[in-house]
Design an enzyme around this catalytic site. Structure first.
Site, PDB file in Angstrom:
ATOM      1  N   GLY A   1     -10.347  -7.678  -2.034  1.00 44.00           N
ATOM      2  CA  GLY A   1     -10.751  -8.647  -1.018  1.00 44.00           C
ATOM      3  C   GLY A   1     -10.000  -9.959  -1.088  1.00 44.00           C
ATOM      4  O   GLY A   1      -8.837 -10.025  -1.480  1.00 44.00           O
TER       5      GLY A   1
ATOM      6  N   ARG B   1       0.820  -1.215   0.000  1.00 41.44           N
ATOM      7  CA  ARG B   1       0.000   0.000   0.000  1.00 41.44           C
ATOM      8  C   ARG B   1       0.855   1.268   0.000  1.00 41.44           C
ATOM      9  O   ARG B   1       0.437   2.301  -0.540  1.00 41.44           O
ATOM     10  CB  ARG B   1      -0.955  -0.023   1.189  1.00 41.44           C
ATOM     11  CG  ARG B   1      -2.081  -1.025   0.984  1.00 41.44           C
ATOM     12  CD  ARG B   1      -3.016  -1.110   2.147  1.00 41.44           C
ATOM     13  NE  ARG B   1      -4.174  -1.933   1.798  1.00 41.44           N
ATOM     14  CZ  ARG B   1      -5.068  -2.365   2.664  1.00 41.44           C
ATOM     15  NH1 ARG B   1      -4.946  -2.071   3.948  1.00 41.44           N
ATOM     16  NH2 ARG B   1      -6.091  -3.103   2.262  1.00 41.44           N
TER      17      ARG B   1
ATOM     18  N   GLY C   1     -13.681  -3.496   0.091  1.00 38.80           N
ATOM     19  CA  GLY C   1     -15.037  -2.993   0.301  1.00 38.80           C
ATOM     20  C   GLY C   1     -15.470  -2.011  -0.764  1.00 38.80           C
ATOM     21  O   GLY C   1     -16.613  -2.041  -1.238  1.00 38.80           O
TER      22      GLY C   1
ATOM     23  N   LYS D   1     -20.664 -16.345   1.714  1.00 38.55           N
ATOM     24  CA  LYS D   1     -22.088 -16.109   1.925  1.00 38.55           C
ATOM     25  C   LYS D   1     -22.767 -15.384   0.774  1.00 38.55           C
ATOM     26  O   LYS D   1     -22.219 -14.429   0.218  1.00 38.55           O
ATOM     27  CB  LYS D   1     -22.292 -15.294   3.205  1.00 38.55           C
ATOM     28  CG  LYS D   1     -21.845 -16.021   4.475  1.00 38.55           C
ATOM     29  CD  LYS D   1     -22.078 -15.143   5.699  1.00 38.55           C
ATOM     30  CE  LYS D   1     -21.683 -15.868   6.977  1.00 38.55           C
ATOM     31  NZ  LYS D   1     -21.888 -15.018   8.172  1.00 38.55           N
TER      32      LYS D   1
END
Length: 400
Positions: free
Chosen positions: A357, A36, A380, A207
């Site tokens: 992610g 990063r 996100g 999920k």
């Protein structure tokens, strides 16, 4: 792209506030991955070379209590940034006050200052107030007062309205996006909003509830959606299959049925599984079809599913992927995710995008970092972009 970029503002001799994403992993004060920091270099070097006085703001993890501050200071980041920039980086261990203001006023063109973790403002005098995370109006105005131009180059927080992005941008005369955010928006727009067809989306992860918005949005755009990971078993249950001990969201079965009907054949599900009797990295038990015995749980897609997915991908001109095919952290259940990485990497003249992610982490860990057109830096934020949502940290930036 209609948002202002660095090329649209004059930065020479200006005090430029830059929201970067230096939320790096720290172990005992040692940075274990500086990706990063490296990702911010194009913007920082541009500002240095064009005579800006540079003030950097970043968060580092969450601050929930006063004790968190001791281990979540940006001081190690300042040290590493100084090494990669090969120039002094002034570090101020405060987020406001006279010492910070004096140091900023003393900056000369080309000099760099990093202030302390913006989320230190979430706990004040031992009380959890979330001034940064809840975009406290006074804090946003104060930080904006420290500079003349604001540059948002932290895509990882673009889906959040915080004082250090939306707060500053709302209260400063001129703002724009940096090169990292500019590239993210251009790549995501090309992959999601303006894809070349055939467009194949791959959605994995645990999920259905985490990916409802993505499925909903991509059903309108993609030619095929390949679904893997734990979420596939809720779809199997919706189809009446026995899924054994596999992950199931019972409250999403009706939604899965609805998506299958709405998809009209666009959704492609696995046709076999790699399973185990418990959630553990043990030797895989392979099933020949969809139905599982009661004592097994699905932890990865099987070889027939891999072949099916490879066939669906081979003619794709655009591929967007979010979520692994199985428990890729387990050596025995990473095969499906590796195979998908390899299948995408083999595509010629195709636009290939990973939406951050776990799937981005998997591709990088497995050695495929340079095999994709773009791997997003914001989990996100890219997920919400793929859902078709507006990103507050981008929306507030001035248009050209």
């Amino acid at each position: 792209m209609n948002k202002k970029t660095l090329n649209d503002v004059q930065v020479i001799n200006k005090t430029v506030l830059v929201r970067v994403d230096f939320n790096v992993p720290l172990v005992n004060g040692i940075i274990t991955d500086d990706n990063r920091i490296q990702a911010a270099l194009p913007t920082l070097n541009y500002l240095i070379n064009n005579g800006a006085k540079i003030v950097l703001l970043s968060h580092l993890s969450r601050i929930k209590e006063e004790a968190d501050k001791a281990k979540k200071s940006l001081a190690p980041v300042a040290k590493r940034l100084q090494e990669v920039l090969n120039r002094e980086v002034k570090f101020v261990p405060h987020t406001r006050g006279l010492e910070l203001e004096t140091a900023i006023k003393a900056l000369k063109p080309g000099e760099v200052l990093l202030m302390e973790n913006t989320r230190f403002e979430d706990v004040v005098n031992g009380e959890l107030v979330k001034n940064e995370s809840k975009n406290n109006d006074a804090l946003g105005k104060y930080w904006a007062s420290l500079g003349e131009i604001f540059v948002n180059d932290a895509f990882g927080t673009a889906h959040r309205a915080h004082a250090s992005n939306v707060g500053i941008a709302s209260n400063i005369k001129e703002n724009c996006v940096g090169f990292l955010v500019q590239k993210e928006l251009e790549m995501l727009s090309q992959g999601i909003d303006n894809p070349e067809h055939p467009f194949v989306a791959i959605i994995g992860g645990a999920k259905v509830s985490d990916k409802i918005g993505v499925i909903d949005n991509l059903l309108k755009k993609a030619d095929k959606i390949l679904i893997g990971g734990g979420m596939a078993y809720t779809f199997f249950a919706a189809m009446g299959h026995n899924i054994g001990k596999s992950l199931l969201e019972e409250d999403k079965i009706d939604l899965a049925k609805e998506y299958l009907e709405k998809a009209n054949g666009k959704i492609i599900l696995p046709i076999d599984s790699a399973t185990a009797e418990s959630f553990a990295d043990v030797k895989a038990i392979f099933t020949d079809g969809i139905d599982l015995p009661d004592n097994l749980m699905g932890l990865d897609i099987g070889s027939k599913s891999i072949k099916l997915f490879e066939d669906e991908l081979k003619d794709a001109k655009t591929v967007a992927w979010n979520g692994p095919m199985g428990v890729f952290e387990f050596e025995n259940f990473k095969t499906g995710t590796v195979a998908i990485c390899e299948a995408i990497a083999k595509l010629k003249d195709s636009f290939t995008l990973i939406g951050g992610g776990d799937s981005a982490a998997a591709a990088i860990q497995l050695g495929f970092k340079d095999k994709f057109t773009h791997i997003s830096t914001g989990g996100g934020a890219s997920l919400e972009y793929m859902e078709g949502k507006t990103l507050p940290g981008i929306e507030i930036i001035q248009t050209k």
